[in-house]
Every structure is written in C-alpha cells, then in structure tokens.
Design an enzyme around this catalytic site. Structure first.
Site: not given
Ligand SMILES: [Cu+2]
Ligand SMILES: *[C@@H]1O[C@H](CO)[C@@H](O)[C@H](O)[C@H]1NC(C)=O
Ligand SMILES: *[C@@H]1O[C@H](CO)[C@@H](O)[C@H](O)[C@H]1NC(C)=O
Ligand SMILES: *[C@@H]1O[C@H](CO)[C@@H](O)[C@H](O)[C@H]1NC(C)=O
Ligand SMILES: *[C@@H]1O[C@H](CO)[C@@H](O)[C@H](O)[C@H]1NC(C)=O
Ligand SMILES: *[C@@H]1O[C@H](CO)[C@@H](O)[C@H](O)[C@H]1NC(C)=O
Ligand SMILES: *[C@@H]1O[C@H](CO)[C@@H](O)[C@H](O)[C@H]1NC(C)=O
Ligand SMILES: *[C@@H]1O[C@H](CO)[C@@H](O)[C@H](O)[C@H]1NC(C)=O
Length: 787
Positions: A396, A478, A537, A578, A671, A675, A681-682
């Site tokens: 969308d 929708y 953070d 990760e 991604f 790592e 920094d998550l």
């Molecule tokens: Cu639906």
C-alpha cells in the site's frame, strides 16, 4: 485483547458538570436531559489548546514549499532527464503520457540519523536538506524507474541531482525496469475485448459490456521477458459504493502485454469454471454448446451497500454515552513544527506520501527512547484458485501511498469531538496537496483504571488517561486506522485496525481458500502484514537485545532434602547477532524481549530498557518464499527483527519493491549479515497484522473491533518505579468507624457545563473529500512552510 471502543464508553462525572462534593443525585426518568438545565449557573466549558515551542526545528517534517519548488525546478531544468511537466495538474489531458519521462513522486529525503543527532543535541548544524524523487523514464524502449536525490536545498551552486542508491541493496543497480508503463493506455484494449465478447456476456449474466468492469492482477507477471496480466470481470456497483470487489463474476482473461507497441498486445486466454480456453472462439464454442454450465454471479444490493440495514435495536435512537473534554486540554502543540508534548512524552511528527505519519525523537522524561517510530509497509497477500486472487499481492505504500491516501478525519466518529486536528500534506506529481484534519490528537479515558488496590479499610485507585495520535488511510477498498497511544506508565501502544470492503473471490472451486459468504461469493483468504520500524535509543544509542525466557525445569533444593522439584526458572540472555534476531513470538509467550542499555545499569545492577510485546494478535506472512512477491516481502517473514542501525538501512522495504520481486530495491533479508547487536545502535522491525478469512460478518464491511492488531512497548527496569503514581487523577478511600473519607491529590474538579456542540458534534466540521491544491512553481504567494 485490545482497548475498549472509545465512543461507546460512559464517562461518569464528565457528562455532567460536577462541582466539588455535589454529585448529580438520582434523577427521575421523566427528566433525562437535566444536567445542562440544572447547572445553568455554570459556564460552558472553554476548550483551550495550550501551545508550546519545539526545542528545535522539525527536520523530519517534509519539504517546505520553496524547497519543493526548487527541487522540482532543478529536475525539470536537467536536459538529460528530459522530464515532461504536468503543469501542476496530473489529471488533465496535457499531463505526461507513457512515452514521456516524468516525476512520479517527490518528498523529503529523511536526513541521516548520524547528521541529525549532533543537531538535536545542540552541538551541530541543521542537517542539509535533500529531496528524493522517483522518476519514470518512459521515453525509451525499456521504461524504468530510478530514484534520484536532489540537493542541498534551497538551490545553490552545490545543488546537484544524482541517482539515490544508498537506500537500496539491489544487485542490478538503481534503474528498475517498469513492465507496465503503458498500462494507462490499455483501456482501449480491454474495451475492445469486452465488446468482442458481448454475446458471451449476454449468455453468462445477461449484461452488456458496459454492465461489467475489469480488475487487473497485481503485480504483472514477468517471465523470460514475456509480460502477462490477468483481468477479472466484476459486476458494476449499482449505487455510489465501490462494491466492485464484492461482485466477482468468475471470468478471467489473460493478456499478453509484452513490449511497448500496445497494438501487439493480445488476449490469449479465457478462464471460466477452472477451464482455460485459448481463444475467444474456443470459449464461444463451449458457451454456446448445449449443456454448458453457467455459474451465475452476485448482484449488488443492500447486502453489499452501506445504507443502514436491519431491524431497530432497543433504545437505539437515544444518544449513546460520549467522550467530552471538561475544559482546557492537557497537552500542548507546536503546530508549525508538528511537535507535541503530553505529560512526560514529547515527539515530532512527519508525514510523507509513501509512509504516512511517523514519529521522531520520542522522549520520555526528557530522554529519547525512540529516534523513529513508523509504518514501513502495509502488505496484503491473497490466495485462491483463480488467477486474480492467486496473483494478488499489494504494497500500500506504492498504490497511491500510505500518506497519499490518508483521509480527512470525521469529527466525533474517527476521533472524539474535542480532538485537536492537524493538517497533513503530500506531493502528487509536482503538486502539493493539503488534507485538512488528517491527524487527530486527543486524551481519553478507556473506561477502566490504570491501577487499583483494596486492603483492609482502604482502596487506592488511579484513572487511566491515554493520549492518542491517529490517522486513517483508505487504500482502495480498505481503511486502515493507525493509532499511537501513550500511557501514564511510560508505555506506547501502536494499533492498526482495518475496515472497509473486502476483496473477494468468485466462489466456484474455491472451497479451500475461503468461506462461501454470499451467492457465488467467497471471502478470499489473505494475510495483512503491516511492518513498523522502531529505532530505539535507550539512554544513548548503544543498546543490547535482552531475552528473558520462562523455562520449565527440575531443581533440587538442599532445604528440601535434595528431592527433585518440577518448577521453572527465568533464563536470561542476550541476542548478540543479527542472524539470531529473527524472532517469532512463540506459543504461550514464554519469552520477553527488551532493548536495554548494559552500560547504564540501574542502582540495583539491572540493565534499564524498554520491552516490546504484542498487545493484540500479530502475525507474519503465511506464504513461504511467495511466488508472486518473492524477495520483495522478506521483511514480513517473522514477527520481529533486530538489526544494527545504518544510514544505508533506513527503509525495511520500498514502495517499488514489486517492480522486481527477485531483486527488489530493498531486500530485507540482506540486512541480516551477522553483525553484532551488543551495545550497538539497534533498530527493531515488527509486524502487525491479521490472518483474514472473511466470514458473513465481513459483509458489507470488515469491522475495526475485530480486525485489530497492536504492539506495546513499555519501560522495563527503566525507572525506579511505575511513573503512573505521579498523576493527581487518583483517590484513596478509607473507612473508619463506618464513615468513608476520600483523599484527593490536587485534581481540580470540572466546574463547567458541556456545550451541546460537544455532545452533538458536526461530523463534517473542517472535513474535506477534496484536497486543497497548491501549484508549482513557488511564486511566493503561499507561506513558505510545510502544508
Ligand atoms: Cu482483510
Ligand atoms: C486538472 O485538469 C482536469 C481535467 O482537465 C480539470 O477537470 C481540473 O479542474 C484541473 N485541476 C486544476 C487544479 O487545475
Ligand atoms: C525526450 O522525451 C520526449 C518525449 O517526452 C521524446 O520524444 C524525446 O525523444 C526525448 N528526448 C531525448 C533526448 O531523449
Ligand atoms: C507475447 O507478445 C509478444 C510481443 O507481441 C510476442 O513476441 C510473444 O510471442 C507473445 N507471447 C506469447 C506466449 O504469445
Ligand atoms: C489546514 O487546512 C485548512 C484547509 O486548507 C486551512 O484553512 C487551515 O489554515 C490549515 N491549518 C493549518 C494549521 O495550516
Ligand atoms: C547519508 O548517508 C549515506 C550513507 O552513508 C551517504 O551516502 C550520504 O552521503 C549521507 N548524506 C549526507 C547528506 O550526509
Ligand atoms: C467510633 O464509633 C464509636 C461508636 O459510635 C465511638 O464511640 C468512637 O468514639 C468512634 N471512634 C472514633 C475514633 O471516631
Ligand atoms: C475547524 O476549524 C476551526 C478554525 O480553524 C477551528 O476553530 C475548529 O476547532 C476546527 N474544528 C475541527 C473539528 O477541526
């Protein structure tokens, strides 16, 4: 379970204007409307909105009118890009055609977090402003889309435009082939083939070609350079309601739309009752042969339409309880900077065509807890025996954009009558559009206390006041309602609810993909997966992902004679990589996940953080390695992911991902490249959603109360205690010797009368179905701000 339905809750004490100690006594049935009359001595509540000043400029908000105009002018001046202007009107006849190069979308390129942090901390300049522009290159045999970055803005000698590639991890580079660039001109094709089949339409449904309409599958299929699309034939709505998605007729038409010469496009398949005919003649022969089985088809009627429909309900003409604002509002807004402050929370709001509204720099008690919180993608994946359902995957953010399709909110229905509304804005082609009342902000009481306890001779109880920011996006059939709820205990809940017309299937041969919900109609099964990004953070950027698992165990205890005892333990660990941070919330929810800071232990030695967990059903995609969506949907394969923040991994998906599903602009799986997540920094990425197999109750519209999904983030060993004790909106009741004493804590009682305009709000107040339009180029006649 989710929160109660806002509009139907009685709010005792705020409906009537209460003076201290004088509560409305029992009223005789004959005078139901007494509060206003009885309290004629009270003034009408004055609802004032406090203002505030953002601590700094909102660098995420969007492009100002001048920046937008400068970026567009710069692009149009670039001879190599050879863009055709739309003259500020994308719907008029001289707008760009499929053989022109054109601007599809332009928006602020969100500044890099690494350049924003010093600015926010007051130790660096405002980050430079860049626009990102999506250009469709149509003036070539092989049309393609390419994202460009333009800046810095406003125009200067150093302003430049070049392909934007650092967002994308696509192998084949920044040019992404568009296989349906000529689709806008194919109306003639579909008209022609329906006209040719007029006799068949007459036999099957007794309609003329203009009595049906077509939907095309999404996305188009590309195989060995051959481009195919399927059309589904639908009945035509009889009233203004867009009920077409409820009226599939069971005929599917395959078209070869390969190449740019649309005169060579041809229909090469007719599918009816699961039999594929390779030509119209073959199909006609079958249909006109004796004994041919016609299947029928649904007809639009009250069952699919949105008029009131049903027997009267008891007392239902009386006004239901409603939420009211008994005087001044308790939050403040900097409208210019879209900055909001409620209780101990502050945040900035941004909005964009692709992603809609998102929040930046969410602080609690002055400390940032989230750098960014917002929706990344809302996808729907269908399945079915027919090529339309089986081929349907929607993103969308692409079709009109999650922001582009936001709507003006209906006062008193979408949001309480006393809400504060903010306009939203987006750019369509080269035109800025303003949507009045696109965002609402309000406090409400969900109808249950946040805390209570009764002991011998006392009860302590605290009001539950929730602050909400809400938007609604109508993505075709929708409607998604997105609400960010802020709570007195420092928690934030992200809710998405869905309503509107379902997309349905013709029932024939479709038993394994849905229920029969009306004549010839199947509720087509599908998954909604709505991905959010939450860049945490916690007391700084360096954080870790804690996991605490409830595990069954057998232990021996010496004080028990070392006899084995079946019991349980809390297994505490950290997810440090990760690759291990692709998480599904398991059956029976044994695991707690929290983003914590191990370098800032609290005085008890625990790592402070924020926990994340589902507040109403969440899902991931059912389909594995989708044949339709391919790698474009990789962000939807689990409930939750954690990755290490990078300026190059800011978007988990791209609106243009379906253009090449095997090598999408953003393949989220890339991604996860091993790592470390230890004190880094998550960023968390989580999926909300619903497995939706529509039943009869989805007709005519799915309802928000059941189509609801939510995630909660809440302080976890973060503060010394629960911060909700700070509110004055609590009482303590003590009874001694048969009398009750009430202890209050400084809450001022309401002493005004609620106006009838609050009780009977105008739904159309500042509502707009059409959108205000500002033209480019910027001529200085409009204020130079955003929106
Ligand atoms: Cu639906
Ligand atoms: C855009 O063009 C269409 C079709 O020519 C016209 O109906 C509409 O009024 C135009 N809108 C504006 C804002 O000029
Ligand atoms: C520029 O685009 C037009 C169509 O809008 C096309 O006819 C022309 O050939 C293009 N020019 C170049 C140099 O590509
Ligand atoms: C589809 O159309 C293209 C272009 O007209 C043609 O080369 C190709 O053979 C067609 N494919 C099939 C399967 O008919
Ligand atoms: C919101 O939009 C309306 C309609 O365009 C306009 O009258 C109003 O001034 C706008 N409000 C703000 C704060 O920009
Ligand atoms: C933002 O970060 C990307 C990726 O590191 C980099 O290529 C780009 O130049 C940065 N932009 C600015 C304005 O610093
Ligand atoms: C409690 O009530 C009793 C009987 O009414 C009375 O004698 C006594 O003084 C009361 N005590 C207090 C502390 O009010
Ligand atoms: C409508 O706009 C007026 C003028 O800006 C404002 O005073 C009023 O509060 C708005 N009402 C709603 C429901 O947006």
């Amino acid at each position: 379970m989710g929160r109660f339905f806002l509009a139907s809750l009685p709010l005792l004490g705020s409906l009537v204007s209460g003076l201290p100690g004088s509560y409305a006594p029992f009223q005789p049935v004959s005078s139901p409307r007494l509060p206003l009359q009885r309290r004629a001595d009270n003034e009408i509540c004055a609802i004032t909105q406090p203002t505030t000043q953002a601590p700094h400029k909102n660098v995420w908000a969007g492009l100002t009118n001048r920046e937008l105009s400068d970026a567009i002018t710069f692009l149009f001046k670039d001879k190599e890009l050879n863009l055709t202007e739309d003259g500020g009107n994308t719907t008029c006849a001289n707008s760009p055609q499929s053989w022109d190069n054109r601007l599809l979308a332009i928006d602020l390129l969100q500044p890099n977090k690494t350049s924003v942090l010093p600015f926010v901390a007051g130790s660096g300049p405002a980050p430079p402003v860049y626009a990102r522009a999506n250009l469709l290159f149509g003036a070539t045999e092989e049309p393609y889309m390419e994202e460009f970055v333009v800046g810095p803005l406003p125009l200067s000698d150093s302003t430049a435009a070049h392909p934007l590639s650092f967002f994308s991890n696509r192998q084949k580079g920044s040019k992404i082939r568009v296989h349906d660039a000529d689709f806008a001109t194919d109306g003639d094709l579909s008209k022609a083939f329906l006209a040719e089949a007029a006799d068949i339409l007459k036999i099957l449904w007794n309609v003329a070609p203009d009595g049906v309409q077509l939907v095309s599958s999404s996305p188009v299929q590309v195989e060995n350079g051959q481009v195919t699309t399927w059309y589904g034939v639908e009945g035509k709505p009889k009233k203004m309601y867009d009920t077409g998605t409820l009226l599939p007729l069971g005929l599917y038409i395959r078209a070869n739309i390969t190449g740019r010469d649309t005169s060579k496009w041809a229909v090469d398949g007719w599918l009816y009752n699961d039999i594929l005919y390779s030509s119209l003649d073959e199909f006609r022969k079958a249909v006109t042969a004796p004994g041919f089985k016609t299947l029928g088809g649904g007809v639009d009627g009250p069952w699919s339409q949105l008029e009131r429909n049903g027997d009267d309900l008891p007392f239902d003409d009386l006004q239901p309880p409603t939420l009211v604002q008994p005087g001044a509002k308790r939050f403040s807004v900097d409208v210019e900077n879209k900055f909001v402050s409620w209780m101990d929370f502050t945040f900035f709001v941004s909005d964009s065509r692709d992603l809609g509204v998102r929040l930046f720099d969410i602080r609690y008690k002055g400390k940032r807890i989230l750098y960014e919180l917002g929706m990344e993608e809302a996808m729907a994946h269908y399945a079915g025996q027919d090529p339309i359902q089986s081929g349907a995957v929607f993103l969308d953010t692409y079709f009109g954009g999650f922001g582009g399709q936001m709507v003006s909110l209906v006062n008193g229905y979408d949001c309480p009558a006393y809400s504060t509304y903010l306009n939203t804005t987006y750019v369509d082609g080269t035109t800025r559009k303003v949507r009045p009342n696109g965002i609402c902000l309000f406090e409400s009481d969900p109808g249950y206390p946040i805390q209570r306890h009764s002991g011998t001779g006392y009860t302590s109880i605290t009001k539950n006041v929730v602050f909400t920011l809400r938007t609604v996006t109508t993505a075709g059939n929708y409607d998604y309602m997105t609400s960010y709820d802020f709570h007195l205990d420092g928690a934030v809940t992200i809710h998405v609810r869905a309503s509107g017309f379902i997309q349905s299937a013709f029932y024939a041969n479709n038993e394994e993909y849905g229920f029969k919900i009306h004549d010839d109609l199947s509720g087509s099964m599908h998954d909604h997966v709505i991905t959010f990004k939450a860049d945490f953070d916690i007391m700084g950027e360096k954080n870790s992902l804690q996991k605490v698992e409830f595990v069954p165990t057998t232990e021996t205890y010496h004080w028990n004679g070392n006899k084995p005892r079946n019991t349980m333990k809390a297994k505490k660990s950290f997810i440090t990589n990760e690759d291990d941070a692709k998480i599904n919330f398991e059956t029976n929810s044994p695991s707690i996940y929290a983003v914590v800071n191990k370098d800032e232990l609290n005085k008890f030695g625990e790592a402070p953080g924020y926990r994340i967990h589902p507040a109403a059903g969440v899902i991931h995609l059912t389909v594995k390695d989708s044949s339709v969506g391919g790698k474009a949907l990789n962000v939807a394969n689990h409930h939750l992911y954690a990755t290490k923040f990078k300026d190059t991994e800011v978007r988990g998906s791209s609106p243009y991902n379906l253009l090449d599903v095997e090598d999408p602009l953003v393949d989220f799986a890339k991604f996860q490249d091993s790592e470390s997540l230890e004190q880094e920094d998550l960023v968390l990425w989580f999926n909300l959603g619903m497995h939706h197999i529509p039943h009869t109750g989805d007709l005519p519209n799915t309802v928000f109360s059941t189509a609801h999904t939510a995630m909660l983030i809440e302080p976890f060993n973060y503060l010394a205690g629960s911060p909700h004790r700070a509110t004055k909106q609590m009482v303590q009741l003590t009874s001694k010797n048969g009398t009750t004493a009430i202890t209050r804590y400084g809450a001022t009682p309401a002493n005004c009368a609620v106006s009838s305009s609050q009780l009977n709000p105008k739904p159309d107040e500042n509502w707009s179905s059409t959108i205000a339009i500002r033209k480019n180029p910027y001529d200085g006649s409009q204020p130079d701000h955003i929106g």
